[in-house]
Write a protein that holds these residues in place. Structure first.
Motif, PDB file in Angstrom:
ATOM      1  N   TYR A  54      -3.493   9.184   4.555  1.00  0.00           N
ATOM      2  CA  TYR A  54      -2.082   9.020   4.214  1.00  0.00           C
ATOM      3  C   TYR A  54      -1.992   7.980   3.101  1.00  0.00           C
ATOM      4  O   TYR A  54      -2.437   6.855   3.269  1.00  0.00           O
ATOM      5  CB  TYR A  54      -1.268   8.542   5.421  1.00  0.00           C
ATOM      6  N   VAL A  55      -1.413   8.354   1.969  1.00  0.00           N
ATOM      7  CA  VAL A  55      -1.213   7.421   0.865  1.00  0.00           C
ATOM      8  C   VAL A  55       0.123   6.729   1.105  1.00  0.00           C
ATOM      9  O   VAL A  55       1.181   7.349   1.016  1.00  0.00           O
ATOM     10  CB  VAL A  55      -1.246   8.139  -0.498  1.00  0.00           C
ATOM     11  N   ARG A  80       1.414  14.842   7.031  1.00  0.00           N
ATOM     12  CA  ARG A  80       2.719  14.244   6.721  1.00  0.00           C
ATOM     13  C   ARG A  80       3.018  14.464   5.243  1.00  0.00           C
ATOM     14  O   ARG A  80       2.162  14.915   4.485  1.00  0.00           O
ATOM     15  CB  ARG A  80       2.694  12.734   6.993  1.00  0.00           C
ATOM     16  N   ILE A  81       4.192  14.071   4.840  1.00  0.00           N
ATOM     17  CA  ILE A  81       4.594  14.236   3.440  1.00  0.00           C
ATOM     18  C   ILE A  81       3.674  13.446   2.500  1.00  0.00           C
ATOM     19  O   ILE A  81       3.464  13.828   1.356  1.00  0.00           O
ATOM     20  CB  ILE A  81       6.079  13.850   3.231  1.00  0.00           C
ATOM     21  N   CYS A  89      -8.135  12.417  -4.451  1.00  0.00           N
ATOM     22  CA  CYS A  89      -7.377  11.249  -4.916  1.00  0.00           C
ATOM     23  C   CYS A  89      -8.222  10.487  -5.927  1.00  0.00           C
ATOM     24  O   CYS A  89      -8.872   9.492  -5.608  1.00  0.00           O
ATOM     25  CB  CYS A  89      -7.014  10.346  -3.731  1.00  0.00           C
ATOM     26  N   VAL A  90      -8.230  10.979  -7.148  1.00  0.00           N
ATOM     27  CA  VAL A  90      -8.998  10.360  -8.226  1.00  0.00           C
ATOM     28  C   VAL A  90      -8.101   9.341  -8.921  1.00  0.00           C
ATOM     29  O   VAL A  90      -7.031   9.684  -9.427  1.00  0.00           O
ATOM     30  CB  VAL A  90      -9.511  11.414  -9.222  1.00  0.00           C
ATOM     31  N   GLU A  97      -2.320  -1.214  -7.470  1.00  0.00           N
ATOM     32  CA  GLU A  97      -2.532  -1.228  -6.025  1.00  0.00           C
ATOM     33  C   GLU A  97      -2.376   0.171  -5.445  1.00  0.00           C
ATOM     34  O   GLU A  97      -1.479   0.917  -5.837  1.00  0.00           O
ATOM     35  CB  GLU A  97      -1.516  -2.153  -5.337  1.00  0.00           C
ATOM     36  N   LEU A  98      -3.225   0.481  -4.492  1.00  0.00           N
ATOM     37  CA  LEU A  98      -3.156   1.733  -3.763  1.00  0.00           C
ATOM     38  C   LEU A  98      -3.409   1.403  -2.302  1.00  0.00           C
ATOM     39  O   LEU A  98      -4.348   0.663  -1.991  1.00  0.00           O
ATOM     40  CB  LEU A  98      -4.223   2.687  -4.294  1.00  0.00           C
ATOM     41  N   GLU A  99      -2.560   1.892  -1.423  1.00  0.00           N
ATOM     42  CA  GLU A  99      -2.730   1.638   0.007  1.00  0.00           C
ATOM     43  C   GLU A  99      -2.911   2.968   0.721  1.00  0.00           C
ATOM     44  O   GLU A  99      -2.088   3.879   0.566  1.00  0.00           O
ATOM     45  CB  GLU A  99      -1.525   0.907   0.583  1.00  0.00           C
ATOM     46  N   VAL A 100      -4.006   3.067   1.479  1.00  0.00           N
ATOM     47  CA  VAL A 100      -4.380   4.300   2.145  1.00  0.00           C
ATOM     48  C   VAL A 100      -4.578   4.024   3.634  1.00  0.00           C
ATOM     49  O   VAL A 100      -5.282   3.084   4.003  1.00  0.00           O
ATOM     50  CB  VAL A 100      -5.696   4.852   1.538  1.00  0.00           C
TER      51      VAL A 100
END
Length: 110
Positions: A54-55, A80-81, A89-90, A97-100
């Motif tokens: 989930y991003v 989920r959406i 996810c390149v 910032e990226l939260e996974v």
């Protein structure tokens, strides 16, 4: 080359981890290169749904979802959406910032 911090959160309660990615690296690559356990039965070629994540933040750093990826996400557990496949996810470095969130990895996969 621009770098992006990927914050990995875990649904199973493991401590959060943050690792650096450079443009062109996938979330799956960054996870595996840093000891983050993330299933990837197809080897990271968008052939299954086991690297489902989930991003939660920073989706602007990623390419648009493809029809093929959407088809596999439909087979994932609890899609989920904000579901994505980590292999797709390149990082494109549109943000810093990226939260996974990594779902619990207690299944054999689809």
């Amino acid at each position: 080359m621009k770098v992006v911090n990927i914050h990995f959160k875990f649904q199973d309660g493991q401590p959060d981890q943050t690792h650096v990615a450079v443009e062109g690296e996938s979330v799956l690559d960054v996870a595996l290169n840093n000891g983050v356990q993330l299933q990837h039965n197809c080897g990271g070629v968008c052939g299954c749904s086991t690297c489902h994540v989930y991003v939660q933040r920073g989706e602007d750093s990623l390419p648009e979802i493809s029809d093929k990826e959407e088809d596999f996400i439909d087979r994932a557990i609890n899609p989920r959406i904000n579901s994505r496949l980590a292999c797709q996810c390149v990082v494109q470095a549109a943000t810093d910032e990226l939260e996974v969130l990594i779902p619990t990895q207690n299944f054999l996969g689809h």
